[in-house]
Enzyme design. Structure first.
Site, PDB file in Angstrom:
ATOM      1  N   ASN A 207       0.854  -1.187   0.000  1.00 40.89           N
ATOM      2  CA  ASN A 207       0.000   0.000   0.000  1.00 40.89           C
ATOM      3  C   ASN A 207       0.890   1.237   0.000  1.00 40.89           C
ATOM      4  OD1 ASN A 207      -1.500   2.312   1.328  1.00 40.89           O
ATOM      5  ND2 ASN A 207      -3.175   0.853   1.072  1.00 40.89           N
TER       6      ASN A 207
ATOM      7  N   SER B 122      -5.156  -0.452  -2.886  1.00 38.33           N
ATOM      8  CA  SER B 122      -5.703   0.870  -2.616  1.00 38.33           C
ATOM      9  C   SER B 122      -6.835   0.699  -1.623  1.00 38.33           C
ATOM     10  CB  SER B 122      -6.220   1.482  -3.925  1.00 38.33           C
ATOM     11  OG  SER B 122      -6.599   2.817  -3.697  1.00 38.33           O
ATOM     12  N   GLU B 123      -6.765   1.407  -0.493  1.00 39.06           N
ATOM     13  CA  GLU B 123      -7.615   1.039   0.640  1.00 39.06           C
ATOM     14  C   GLU B 123      -9.099   1.337   0.433  1.00 39.06           C
ATOM     15  OE1 GLU B 123      -5.043   3.161   0.829  1.00 39.06           O
ATOM     16  OE2 GLU B 123      -5.478   4.916   2.078  1.00 39.06           O
ATOM     17  N   ASN B 124      -9.456   2.111  -0.590  1.00 36.09           N
ATOM     18  CA  ASN B 124     -10.888   2.266  -0.857  1.00 36.09           C
ATOM     19  C   ASN B 124     -11.511   0.956  -1.338  1.00 36.09           C
ATOM     20  OD1 ASN B 124      -9.088   3.005  -3.005  1.00 36.09           O
ATOM     21  ND2 ASN B 124     -10.792   3.800  -4.175  1.00 36.09           N
TER      22      ASN B 124
ATOM     23  N   SER C 123     -11.466  -4.374   2.506  1.00 37.21           N
ATOM     24  CA  SER C 123     -10.158  -3.789   2.273  1.00 37.21           C
ATOM     25  C   SER C 123      -9.400  -3.603   3.586  1.00 37.21           C
ATOM     26  CB  SER C 123     -10.317  -2.440   1.573  1.00 37.21           C
ATOM     27  OG  SER C 123      -9.072  -1.864   1.325  1.00 37.21           O
TER      28      SER C 123
END
Lengths: 219, 233
Positions: free
Chosen positions: A23, A46-48, A88
Site C-alpha cells: 500500500n 488501494s484502501e478504498n 479492504s
C-alpha cells in the site's frame, strides 16, 4: 546533497520484494510505483477497495468509478480485484499486506508516527493511515529530515497527535536512512555527500550508528 | 413487496425527519447517491447526523447539504476537500467525529451484522482511543469500538432489480455494501434497473433483503475529483 522527491521514491522502492502486496500513501510514496524493478511482481493495494492498481489512464479513458485512495483516476490490470472498504481494511488490519510506504510530519526514536493532524490548523482527518500503521507487516516512512525552519522532524518524542505508537520500521529522509530497532534508531545509510556530522546536527532523536554506514546509491 | 420507486423524491417520501442519522455511501465523489443527496437537500430536513467517509466538495455530493446548513454532525475519516466544511467546523457550527477509515467501515459492518462492539489495534495510543475501553489480547493492546446504525442509509449501485438486489461497479463499491445493511431503511439509487432474474445470483453484492426502496437515478454526473492521466506513447 538532500535527495529529491524522485530519489526518495527510488530509495523507498528498494524495500519492495517479489510477491509483495503493498500500500502506497499519497505524495512521494505514490511515486514509488514508477520504480518497481523490471520483472518484480508487486501488487499495489488501494484502501478504498482495490488490489492490483495499474498506471494512470490515457486522456479520454478516465473512469469515474475507478479511483485510488488519493481520489486519482487509475486503471485496473489483469488480475485486479475490487471489494468493499470493510473487506479492504480487513485485509489491512488482518496483517495480509506486506508493506506500507507513507509520508510523515514527525517520527520519534520509538518509531511513533504523526502524519494526520496539526491542532488548530489542519482538520482533514486520518483517512486510512491509522489502520495501515496498525495492521501492515512493515511500515516505511518517507519524509524530509527537517522542517522549513531547519528543525529536526526525527524527534525524541512526537509533538503532534500520533497516527500510531511504535509502528514505524524504517525511516527514509532526504538525508539518511534510520532503522527502528528494539534498541532505538540506527543510522544505516547516508545520502550522497551527506556527512555523519550533518545528521548529528540536524537530528533531535537519539540514535546509534551502524558499524558500516552505506551511501545511498546514486540514481 | 413493493420496492421500486420512480425517482429520488418519491423514494425519500415519508422516511425523513429532523434530527435523524443518515449513512451516505461513497468514497470521495466515487459511488455517491447523487440524486438522493439532492432530494434530501430539497426536503429541507434539518439537524442531521451524517455518517460518510467524506463530505463531498463545496458544490457537489454531501457538500450541498453543508451549504444549506442541514448537517449538525459529521462522522467521517477524511474531509480535506471541502472549504465550507473547515469553515463551519472551525466556527463551531458543525460537530465532527473522526474515525479511522477502517474502523468506520468495520463499525458500520458490525452495526449491520448485529455486533455491538469489537476490538481493533487501530488507534491504540492515539487521540482516537481516548475515553475508550482498551484490552490486551495475546500481548497486544486493542481499543474497543462500537457498531454503528442509522435511521436511513442511502447507497449507490450500478445495477439493481425490483427485489433490491444490487451490483456495484469497480471502486464505486467502497462503503455502500456495509451501509446498506446498517440502517432501519436503506434506499438504493442505481444506474440501471433490470428485470428480476437478470442479475447472476453469484455476482450479487448486496442481497435484496437489505434494500427497502430502489429507483433508477437520472443524469448521473459522476464527477471526477482528481483527473490524472498519462501521455499517449
Amino acid at each position: 546533497m538532500p535527495m529529491t522527491r524522485e530519489q526518495l521514491a527510488q530509495r523507498a522502492s528498494d524495500e519492495l520484494r517479489d510477491g509483495f502486496y503493498v500500500n502506497l500513501g499519497i505524495g512521494i510514496p505514490t511515486l514509488v510505483a514508477n520504480y518497481i524493478p523490471e520483472g518484480m511482481d508487486v501488487m499495489l493495494q488501494s484502501e478504498n477497495g482495490m488490489l492490483g492498481l495499474g498506471p494512470f489512464p490515457f486522456a479520454g479513458e478516465e473512469d469515474p468509478d475507478l479511483i485510488n485512495a488519493g481520489k486519482q483516476t487509475v486503471t485496473a490490470i489483469p488480475g485486479t480485484s475490487f471489494f468493499s472498504s470493510a473487506d479492504s481494511f480487513g485485509m489491512i488490519r488482518g496483517g495480509h499486506i506486506d508493506l506500507a510506504i507513507l509520508g510523515a510530519m514527525e517520527v520519534s526514536e520509538q518509531g511513533d508516527l504523526a502524519n494526520w493532524m496539526i491542532p488548530g490548523k489542519m482538520v482533514k482527518g486520518m483517512g486510512g493511515a491509522m489502520d495501515l500503521v496498525a495492521g501492515v507487516k512493515r511500515v516505511v516512512v518517507v519524509m524530509e529530515h527537517t522542517n522549513r525552519a531547519g528543525e529536526s522532524k526525527v524527534l525524541s518524542a512526537c509533538r503532534l497527535p500520533l497516527t500510531g505508537k511504535a509502528c514505524v520500521d524504517l525511516i527514509i529522509t532526504d538525508l539518511c536512512v534510520f532503522e527502528v530497532s528494539e534498541k532505538g534508531l540506527v543510522l544505516i545509510e547516508l545520502a550522497p555527500d551527506v556527512t555523519q556530522e550533518e545528521i548529528q546536527s540536524k537530528t533531535e532523536a537519539k540514535y546509534s550508528t551502524a558499524s558500516v554506514v552505506k551511501t545511498i546509491r546514486h540514481w | 413487496m413493493h420496492k421500486l420507486y420512480p425517482d429520488a423524491r418519491s423514494a425519500v417520501d415519508g422516511v425523513l425527519f429532523d434530527g435523524m442519522t443518515i449513512m451516505s455511501g461513497g468514497f470521495g465523489l466515487c459511488g455517491i447517491p447523487e440524486n438522493l443527496i439532492l432530494a434530501i437537500r430539497d426536503s429541507g430536513v434539518k439537524h442531521l447526523t451524517v455518517i460518510s467517509n467524506n463530505c463531498g466538495v463545496d458544490d457537489f455530493g454531501l457538500g450541498v447539504m453543508l451549504q444549506s446548513r442541514q448537517i449538525k454532525k459529521m462522522l467521517s475519516s477524511y474531509v480535506g476537500e471541502n472549504v465550507e466544511f473547515e469553515r463551519q467546523y472551525l466556527n463551531g457550527e458543525l460537530e465532527l467525529e473522526f474515525n479511522p477509515q477502517g474502523t468506520l467501515a468495520e463499525r458500520i459492518r458490525a452495526g449491520g451484522a448485529g455486533i455491538p462492539a469489537f476490538y481493533t489495534r487501530t488507534g491504540y495510543g492515539t487521540l482516537v482511543a481516548s475515553g475508550k475501553e482498551t484490552r490486551e489480547f495475546d500481548g497486544e493492546m486493542y481499543v474497543m469500538e462500537t457498531g454503528l446504525r442509522a435511521d436511513l442509509s442511502i447507497v449507490k449501485a450500478w445495477k439493481g432489480d425490483r427485489s433490491g438486489n444490487l451490483i456495484y461497479r469497480k471502486t464505486a463499491r467502497n462503503f455502500n455494501p456495509m451501509m446498506a445493511t446498517a440502517a432501519a431503511i436503506c434506499i438504493a439509487e442505481v444506474e440501471e434497473i433490470v428485470e428480476v432474474g437478470d442479475l447472476d445470483p453469484d455476482q450479487i453484492h448486496t442481497p435484496g433483503i437489505y434494500v427497502k426502496r430502489i429507483f433508477e437515478g437520472r443524469n448521473h454526473e459522476k464527477r471526477i475529483e482528481r483527473r490524472t492521466t498519462r501521455p499517449k506513447e
